[in-house]
Design an enzyme around this catalytic site. Structure first.
Site, PDB file in Angstrom:
ATOM      1  N   ASP A  39       0.824  -1.216   0.000  1.00 50.39           N
ATOM      2  CA  ASP A  39       0.000   0.000   0.000  1.00 50.39           C
ATOM      3  C   ASP A  39       0.859   1.268   0.000  1.00 50.39           C
ATOM      4  O   ASP A  39       0.439   2.327   0.447  1.00 50.39           O
ATOM      5  CB  ASP A  39      -0.964   0.000   1.194  1.00 50.39           C
ATOM      6  CG  ASP A  39      -0.233  -0.123   2.515  1.00 50.39           C
ATOM      7  OD1 ASP A  39       1.014  -0.319   2.489  1.00 50.39           O
ATOM      8  OD2 ASP A  39      -0.878  -0.015   3.558  1.00 50.39           O
ATOM      9  N   HIS A 246      22.989   4.305 -19.598  1.00 45.00           N
ATOM     10  CA  HIS A 246      21.918   4.514 -18.610  1.00 45.00           C
ATOM     11  C   HIS A 246      22.232   3.809 -17.294  1.00 45.00           C
ATOM     12  O   HIS A 246      21.341   3.285 -16.637  1.00 45.00           O
ATOM     13  CB  HIS A 246      20.571   4.025 -19.176  1.00 45.00           C
ATOM     14  CG  HIS A 246      20.084   4.870 -20.316  1.00 45.00           C
ATOM     15  ND1 HIS A 246      19.176   4.433 -21.242  1.00 45.00           N
ATOM     16  CD2 HIS A 246      20.386   6.144 -20.678  1.00 45.00           C
ATOM     17  CE1 HIS A 246      18.943   5.396 -22.122  1.00 45.00           C
ATOM     18  NE2 HIS A 246      19.673   6.437 -21.807  1.00 45.00           N
ATOM     19  N   ASP A 263      25.492  12.241 -14.156  1.00 45.90           N
ATOM     20  CA  ASP A 263      24.419  12.858 -14.941  1.00 45.90           C
ATOM     21  C   ASP A 263      23.246  12.990 -13.982  1.00 45.90           C
ATOM     22  O   ASP A 263      22.587  11.997 -13.647  1.00 45.90           O
ATOM     23  CB  ASP A 263      24.079  11.949 -16.136  1.00 45.90           C
ATOM     24  CG  ASP A 263      23.035  12.571 -17.063  1.00 45.90           C
ATOM     25  OD1 ASP A 263      22.367  13.541 -16.661  1.00 45.90           O
ATOM     26  OD2 ASP A 263      22.877  12.053 -18.191  1.00 45.90           O
ATOM     27  N   ASP A 274      19.177  19.173 -16.305  1.00 46.28           N
ATOM     28  CA  ASP A 274      19.826  17.941 -16.796  1.00 46.28           C
ATOM     29  C   ASP A 274      21.300  18.260 -17.055  1.00 46.28           C
ATOM     30  O   ASP A 274      21.624  18.869 -18.078  1.00 46.28           O
ATOM     31  CB  ASP A 274      19.104  17.509 -18.084  1.00 46.28           C
ATOM     32  CG  ASP A 274      19.621  16.195 -18.646  1.00 46.28           C
ATOM     33  OD1 ASP A 274      20.450  15.545 -17.999  1.00 46.28           O
ATOM     34  OD2 ASP A 274      19.164  15.827 -19.753  1.00 46.28           O
ATOM     35  N   HIS A 353      25.096   8.265 -29.244  1.00 48.06           N
ATOM     36  CA  HIS A 353      23.821   8.958 -29.021  1.00 48.06           C
ATOM     37  C   HIS A 353      23.861  10.324 -29.697  1.00 48.06           C
ATOM     38  O   HIS A 353      24.901  10.755 -30.187  1.00 48.06           O
ATOM     39  CB  HIS A 353      23.501   9.067 -27.524  1.00 48.06           C
ATOM     40  CG  HIS A 353      24.525   9.797 -26.693  1.00 48.06           C
ATOM     41  ND1 HIS A 353      24.630  11.168 -26.670  1.00 48.06           N
ATOM     42  CD2 HIS A 353      25.484   9.340 -25.832  1.00 48.06           C
ATOM     43  CE1 HIS A 353      25.585  11.523 -25.828  1.00 48.06           C
ATOM     44  NE2 HIS A 353      26.135  10.437 -25.310  1.00 48.06           N
ATOM     45  N   HIS A 357      18.520  17.090 -26.602  1.00 39.65           N
ATOM     46  CA  HIS A 357      17.060  16.905 -26.679  1.00 39.65           C
ATOM     47  C   HIS A 357      16.410  18.149 -26.104  1.00 39.65           C
ATOM     48  O   HIS A 357      17.053  18.918 -25.382  1.00 39.65           O
ATOM     49  CB  HIS A 357      16.644  15.653 -25.889  1.00 39.65           C
ATOM     50  CG  HIS A 357      17.221  15.587 -24.499  1.00 39.65           C
ATOM     51  ND1 HIS A 357      16.656  16.249 -23.427  1.00 39.65           N
ATOM     52  CD2 HIS A 357      18.339  14.998 -24.001  1.00 39.65           C
ATOM     53  CE1 HIS A 357      17.393  16.031 -22.343  1.00 39.65           C
ATOM     54  NE2 HIS A 357      18.431  15.290 -22.662  1.00 39.65           N
ATOM     55  N   HIS A 364      13.183  14.704 -21.231  1.00 38.91           N
ATOM     56  CA  HIS A 364      13.164  14.620 -22.699  1.00 38.91           C
ATOM     57  C   HIS A 364      11.845  15.267 -23.084  1.00 38.91           C
ATOM     58  O   HIS A 364      10.816  14.606 -23.174  1.00 38.91           O
ATOM     59  CB  HIS A 364      13.253  13.176 -23.178  1.00 38.91           C
ATOM     60  CG  HIS A 364      14.581  12.547 -22.859  1.00 38.91           C
ATOM     61  ND1 HIS A 364      14.833  11.210 -22.974  1.00 38.91           N
ATOM     62  CD2 HIS A 364      15.743  13.088 -22.415  1.00 38.91           C
ATOM     63  CE1 HIS A 364      16.093  10.954 -22.624  1.00 38.91           C
ATOM     64  NE2 HIS A 364      16.655  12.077 -22.279  1.00 38.91           N
ATOM     65  N   GLU A 387      25.069  17.739 -25.148  1.00 37.68           N
ATOM     66  CA  GLU A 387      25.692  16.704 -24.346  1.00 37.68           C
ATOM     67  C   GLU A 387      26.504  15.678 -25.135  1.00 37.68           C
ATOM     68  O   GLU A 387      26.189  14.496 -25.140  1.00 37.68           O
ATOM     69  CB  GLU A 387      24.631  15.974 -23.519  1.00 37.68           C
ATOM     70  CG  GLU A 387      23.409  15.491 -24.300  1.00 37.68           C
ATOM     71  CD  GLU A 387      22.422  14.756 -23.386  1.00 37.68           C
ATOM     72  OE1 GLU A 387      22.863  13.812 -22.701  1.00 37.68           O
ATOM     73  OE2 GLU A 387      21.233  15.119 -23.371  1.00 37.68           O
ATOM     74  N   TYR A 391      32.782   7.169 -25.223  1.00 39.04           N
ATOM     75  CA  TYR A 391      32.702   5.987 -24.356  1.00 39.04           C
ATOM     76  C   TYR A 391      33.581   4.905 -24.982  1.00 39.04           C
ATOM     77  O   TYR A 391      33.242   4.381 -26.056  1.00 39.04           O
ATOM     78  CB  TYR A 391      31.243   5.523 -24.238  1.00 39.04           C
ATOM     79  CG  TYR A 391      30.301   6.694 -23.978  1.00 39.04           C
ATOM     80  CD1 TYR A 391      30.090   7.166 -22.687  1.00 39.04           C
ATOM     81  CD2 TYR A 391      29.671   7.374 -25.046  1.00 39.04           C
ATOM     82  CE1 TYR A 391      29.266   8.267 -22.455  1.00 39.04           C
ATOM     83  CE2 TYR A 391      28.857   8.467 -24.822  1.00 39.04           C
ATOM     84  CZ  TYR A 391      28.659   8.915 -23.532  1.00 39.04           C
ATOM     85  OH  TYR A 391      27.853  10.004 -23.305  1.00 39.04           O
ATOM     86  N   ARG A 408      31.080  12.399 -20.586  1.00 38.41           N
ATOM     87  CA  ARG A 408      30.010  13.199 -21.195  1.00 38.41           C
ATOM     88  C   ARG A 408      30.016  14.542 -20.486  1.00 38.41           C
ATOM     89  O   ARG A 408      30.282  14.610 -19.279  1.00 38.41           O
ATOM     90  CB  ARG A 408      28.641  12.513 -21.063  1.00 38.41           C
ATOM     91  CG  ARG A 408      27.494  13.304 -21.673  1.00 38.41           C
ATOM     92  CD  ARG A 408      26.214  12.481 -21.882  1.00 38.41           C
ATOM     93  NE  ARG A 408      25.640  11.968 -20.660  1.00 38.41           N
ATOM     94  CZ  ARG A 408      25.679  10.700 -20.277  1.00 38.41           C
ATOM     95  NH1 ARG A 408      26.300   9.805 -21.022  1.00 38.41           N
ATOM     96  NH2 ARG A 408      25.123  10.320 -19.151  1.00 38.41           N
ATOM     97  N   GLU A 410      27.417  17.834 -20.264  1.00 37.10           N
ATOM     98  CA  GLU A 410      26.055  18.223 -20.654  1.00 37.10           C
ATOM     99  C   GLU A 410      25.626  19.513 -19.975  1.00 37.10           C
ATOM    100  O   GLU A 410      25.709  19.634 -18.743  1.00 37.10           O
ATOM    101  CB  GLU A 410      25.076  17.106 -20.257  1.00 37.10           C
ATOM    102  CG  GLU A 410      23.620  17.466 -20.507  1.00 37.10           C
ATOM    103  CD  GLU A 410      22.658  16.316 -20.235  1.00 37.10           C
ATOM    104  OE1 GLU A 410      22.949  15.467 -19.366  1.00 37.10           O
ATOM    105  OE2 GLU A 410      21.603  16.289 -20.897  1.00 37.10           O
TER     106      GLU A 410
HETATM  107  N1  GLY Z   1      19.707  12.506 -18.220  1.00 38.26           N
HETATM  108  C1  GLY Z   1      19.078  12.063 -19.383  1.00 38.26           C
HETATM  109  C2  GLY Z   1      19.729  12.600 -20.574  1.00 38.26           C
HETATM  110  O1  GLY Z   1      20.794  13.175 -20.484  1.00 38.26           O
HETATM  111  O2  GLY Z   1      19.188  12.549 -21.639  1.00 38.26           O
HETATM  112 MN    MN Z   2      20.130  15.003 -21.422  1.00 43.01          MN
HETATM  113 MN    MN Z   3      21.575  13.992 -18.673  1.00 43.19          MN
END
Ligand code: GLY
Ligand code: MN
Ligand code: MN
Length: 441
Positions: A39, A246, A263, A274, A353, A357, A364, A387, A391, A408, A410
């Site tokens: 619950d 991820h 991140d 972000d 990637h 975004h 996103h 970003e 890798y 990365r 960003e």
């Molecule tokens: N933290 C998600 C992205 O960078 O897209």
């Molecule tokens: Mn992002």
């Molecule tokens: Mn991110």
């Protein structure tokens, strides 16, 4: 401090949506509560579209907008929400209730959520079009179709059901893509809180800590500034974990000589930030780490420089790719010319990637990236992330010194009339600034 509710902002957004609808009825439910186990529920998060149009954060609520051109262009904005309930409020907390919600939030009419089906059956009769988030929730799809069928059965009383069901998100996504001043102010503050969290994480990090201990520092900083939740699950990835895009395990021990990729961004008043930063666990970049880092940093600078009004959405990605491709050639990760590396996509082994975004209420965020099959032009009010990364997984054809380096960088960038504003500029990212911040005092 959370912002004070200004009902006019939300009323203006409803008026704009009604204008684009022209005719028909829009039905926009908020999100359901979600059970975690037994619950216990996950922390409640309203639906972004519903919140955008109401500022209302309680569960079990539905916004209904009525545009009736036949009645002289009259429109109506109606909220259905939970009734006041003394017993439930003792256990679960305050409910605004329909009566108070009418004035506080500026609706034309408010009703108990228990009256929704009955009132909707009246409201959609003889309307041509229903607008709602089609396909977003199977339960709502069924409910709407059932409702429409019930109205259809009244045909002999001269009442027609709507012929057309349209996805209200077509209009809403486009509105949400352009942030107004109110939204930009919240996003600036969300970004600022997240930059303090990244600074705190850099100062705190030492060899032999666990990733989750660094995560705790981020969450502490978010929460202590009124941002109760992260905008997404924080990625705190030491060493090889940074090559898992991820990674959210966050449970490994940080090793001297490794990099740490974080991140993480908070959500403030429903808006996301972000940020990614990558820095050495021991406070000092090795030569190989620095070589790769400088390439990613230069790619990011090139991408931010291309995030300008009237440039197309893909321009920052293109700019980043050219710098990365040259860097990968210099590092002997890729072979041939920059054009060849871009053409044969050999860079994708190390950068798989895209460079960003849209960012807004959702990390996103909504909004089309192409219009008429072409990348759309960047315009003032749009907010995007920039970003790029690199890798490097162990492989026979990869120099050993580079194995397991994952980087990365960003930032969150708002497009302005004359250029752009980097909302997250206060999080250090040059080698010198990071090493300076991490130097033991
Ligand atoms: N933290 C998600 C992205 O960078 O897209
Ligand atoms: Mn992002
Ligand atoms: Mn991110």
């Amino acid at each position: 401090m959370p912002h004070m509710l200004n009902p006019t902002i939300y009323a203006q957004r409803r008026a704009r949506l009604l204008q684009t609808m022209q005719r028909g009825v829009a039905i926009i439910p908020t999100a359901p509560e979600v059970a975690r186990n037994a619950d216990t529920h996950y922390a409640y998060r309203h639906d972004s579209n519903f919140y955008y149009l109401t500022g209302f954060t309680e569960p079990e609520a539905v916004l209904v907008l009525v545009a009736s051109p036949r009645e002289g262009g009259r429109t109506k904005s109606i909220l259905f929400c939970r009734e006041k309930n003394l017993e439930r409020e003792i256990w679960d907390g305050h409910r605004v209730g329909p009566d108070a919600a009418k004035d506080q939030f500026g609706f034309d009419e408010t009703y108990s959520i228990a009256q929704l089906d009955e009132k909707l059956a009246e409201l959609i009769g003889n309307q041509s079009t229903l607008f709602y988030p089609l396909g977003d929730d199977a339960g709502w799809d069924q409910r709407i179709l059932k409702l429409r069928s019930a109205v259809q059965e009244k045909i002999r009383s001269g009442i027609r059901a709507p012929d057309e069901i349209r996805d209200v998100r077509a209009q809403l996504n486009e509105m949400r893509l352009f942030k107004d001043v109110h939204e930009l102010n919240i996003m600036r503050r969300a970004a600022e809180i997240s930059t303090t969290a990244h600074r705190r994480a850099m100062r705190f990090t030492r060899p032999d800590q666990f990733e989750y201990q660094v995560e705790a520092e981020l969450l502490h900083e978010f929460c202590s500034h009124g941002a109760r939740h992260p905008a997404y699950t924080s990625i705190v990835a030491g060493g090889a974990n940074a090559c898992v895009l991820h990674y959210v395990g966050n449970n490994a021990k940080l090793r001297d000589g490794d990099l740490l990729l974080i991140d993480a961004g908070c959500e403030l008043d429903g808006y996301a930030s972000d940020i990614t930063r990558t820095f050495p666990v021991n406070g000092k970049f090795s030569a190989a780490q620095k070589d790769v880092y400088e390439i990613v940093l230069a790619a990011q600078a090139a991408a931010i420089a291309a995030a300008l009004p009237n440039q197309n959405w893909d321009a920052p990605h293109d700019a980043a790719l050219r710098v990365l491709a040259q860097g990968f050639i210099d590092l002997k990760l890729c072979q041939g010319s920059v054009d060849a590396v871009l053409e044969n996509e050999s860079y994708k082994k190390f950068y798989m990637h895209r460079t960003g975004h849209w960012l807004g209420m959702d990390v996103h965020d909504v909004g089309d990236y192409k219009v008429d099959d072409k990348w759309r032009a960047l315009q003032p009010g749009m907010v995007l992330t920039v970003e790029p990364g690199c890798y490097i997984r162990p492989a026979d054809d990869v120099p050993i010194a580079l194995w397991n380096i994952g980087i990365r960088i960003e930032d969150d960038v708002a497009i302005t009339e004359l250029g752009n504003e980097v909302l997250t500029i206060a999080a250090p990212k040059t080698v010198a600034d990071i090493e300076e911040l991490m130097r033991p005092s």
